[in-house]
Design a protein around this motif. Structure first.
Motif, PDB file in Angstrom:
ATOM      1  N   MET A 126     -10.440  -2.393   7.462  1.00 25.43           N
ATOM      2  CA  MET A 126      -9.545  -2.409   6.371  1.00 25.43           C
ATOM      3  C   MET A 126      -8.761  -1.102   6.273  1.00 25.43           C
ATOM      4  O   MET A 126      -7.687  -1.361   5.824  1.00 25.43           O
ATOM      5  N   LEU A 127      -9.280   0.035   6.767  1.00 23.84           N
ATOM      6  CA  LEU A 127      -8.255   1.169   6.932  1.00 23.84           C
ATOM      7  C   LEU A 127      -6.917   1.015   7.591  1.00 23.84           C
ATOM      8  O   LEU A 127      -5.953   1.363   7.287  1.00 23.84           O
ATOM      9  N   LYS A 128      -7.254   0.185   8.581  1.00 22.36           N
ATOM     10  CA  LYS A 128      -5.935  -0.111   9.642  1.00 22.36           C
ATOM     11  C   LYS A 128      -4.997  -1.130   8.659  1.00 22.36           C
ATOM     12  O   LYS A 128      -3.881  -0.907   9.331  1.00 22.36           O
ATOM     13  N   GLU A 129      -5.544  -1.710   7.709  1.00 22.50           N
ATOM     14  CA  GLU A 129      -4.460  -2.444   6.963  1.00 22.50           C
ATOM     15  C   GLU A 129      -3.641  -1.648   6.013  1.00 22.50           C
ATOM     16  O   GLU A 129      -2.504  -1.875   5.556  1.00 22.50           O
ATOM     17  N   MET A 130      -4.078  -0.220   5.800  1.00 23.44           N
ATOM     18  CA  MET A 130      -3.359   0.532   5.053  1.00 23.44           C
ATOM     19  C   MET A 130      -1.974   1.049   5.526  1.00 23.44           C
ATOM     20  O   MET A 130      -2.042   1.518   6.749  1.00 23.44           O
ATOM     21  N   GLU A 131      -0.892   1.223   4.908  1.00 21.92           N
ATOM     22  CA  GLU A 131       0.627   1.605   5.410  1.00 21.92           C
ATOM     23  C   GLU A 131       0.905   2.807   5.443  1.00 21.92           C
ATOM     24  O   GLU A 131       1.781   3.206   6.265  1.00 21.92           O
TER      25      GLU A 131
END
Length: 275
Positions: free
Chosen positions: A102-107
């Motif tokens: 989910m953190l990888k989806e943060m831009e």
């Protein structure tokens, strides 16, 4: 033992215990006690938590001002003596499932920081609520670790952040507290993205009576399941043991249990969309 602690009890300590005490006294680790006590007062839980503390041997009232932090496991384990012949401790480690994904989806760094702070707040509040609702201060005297009689909080927070929770608690409360922490954390990340018809379908699925479905792993069924799961959940390893068992043995076993739980969570997510 490598040194003798200058206390009336003439307690001999190993190197690890000496380092822990000297570090705590001189530099101070994260002061979870003051944070927990502030949480109790902010959420109106102080009276409930303190009100359960009763001991005829106590020579001073149990108040926030009179409470001390725990020093060693004998104090935590003494909590179980109220309800059990033996004295046990519970060691809990919990960490998030799929958090890295989910953190990888943060831009942006701001999104990353905000989400990390939200995980931390959920972990802290879930832990503090479980501590406040299941435990109470205990009166300690006559123990090597407590030469001066005092009221103490019967738990120790080793780690509490967005990466995980490492908690030492009385053994007779460990299972229910672990369940409560995990449940409350999930509720803080619930995603209610379904309608009444989907709820009824899910209830029939749970009872094994979903009409017209021959493959329970179909996309339709797994989609319904996934829509009703929290956005984030925790896996945990919990060990309950006698207070005299060396902590490094318990820590190794706890780590194995935690890794096993993580593998199970990954499999459930892959097969059923269950987080």
């Amino acid at each position: 033992a490598i040194t003798e602690e200058p206390m009336p009890s003439e307690e001999f300590l190993c190197e690890a215990c000496v380092l822990k005490r000297s570090t705590g006294k001189s530099k101070g680790l994260k002061n979870w006690i003051s944070t927990f006590e502030a949480f109790l007062q902010e959420h109106g839980l102080a009276d409930e938590y303190l009100g359960r503390a009763k001991d005829n041997k106590a020579t001073k009232p149990c108040t926030i001002e009179n409470l001390d932090a725990v020093i060693d496991f004998t104090q935590i384990a003494s909590f179980t003596a109220e309800n059990a012949a033996a004295e046990f401790i519970g060691i809990l480690y919990a960490g998030g499932n799929n958090i890295n994904v989910m953190l990888k989806e943060m831009e942006t760094p701001t999104q990353y920081r905000q989400y990390s702070n939200r995980i931390y707040a959920a972990m802290q509040d879930s832990t503090f609520e479980a501590l406040a609702q299941n435990l109470h201060p205990i009166w300690c005297e006559g123990l090597a670790a407590t030469p001066d009689p005092t009221w103490i909080h019967p738990f120790e927070i080793v780690q509490l952040n967005s990466d995980g929770l490492f908690l030492i608690i009385p053994g007779n409360k460990a299972i229910q507290m672990a369940f409560q922490i995990l449940r409350q954390f999930e509720q803080r990340f619930s995603s209610y993205r379904y309608h009444d018809s989907e709820i009824q379908t899910m209830q029939r699925y749970q009872n094994g009576n979903l009409p017209g479905v021959t493959d329970w792993r179909s996309k339709d069924v797994s989609g319904i399941i996934a829509s009703q799961q929290p956005a984030l959940s925790l896996s945990a390893g919990l060990v309950i043991a006698d207070k005299q068992v060396p902590i490094h043995f318990l820590g190794a076993l706890m780590a194995k249990l935690f890794k096993s739980a993580k593998r199970k969570a990954k499999a459930l997510n892959s097969q059923w969309g269950y987080r």
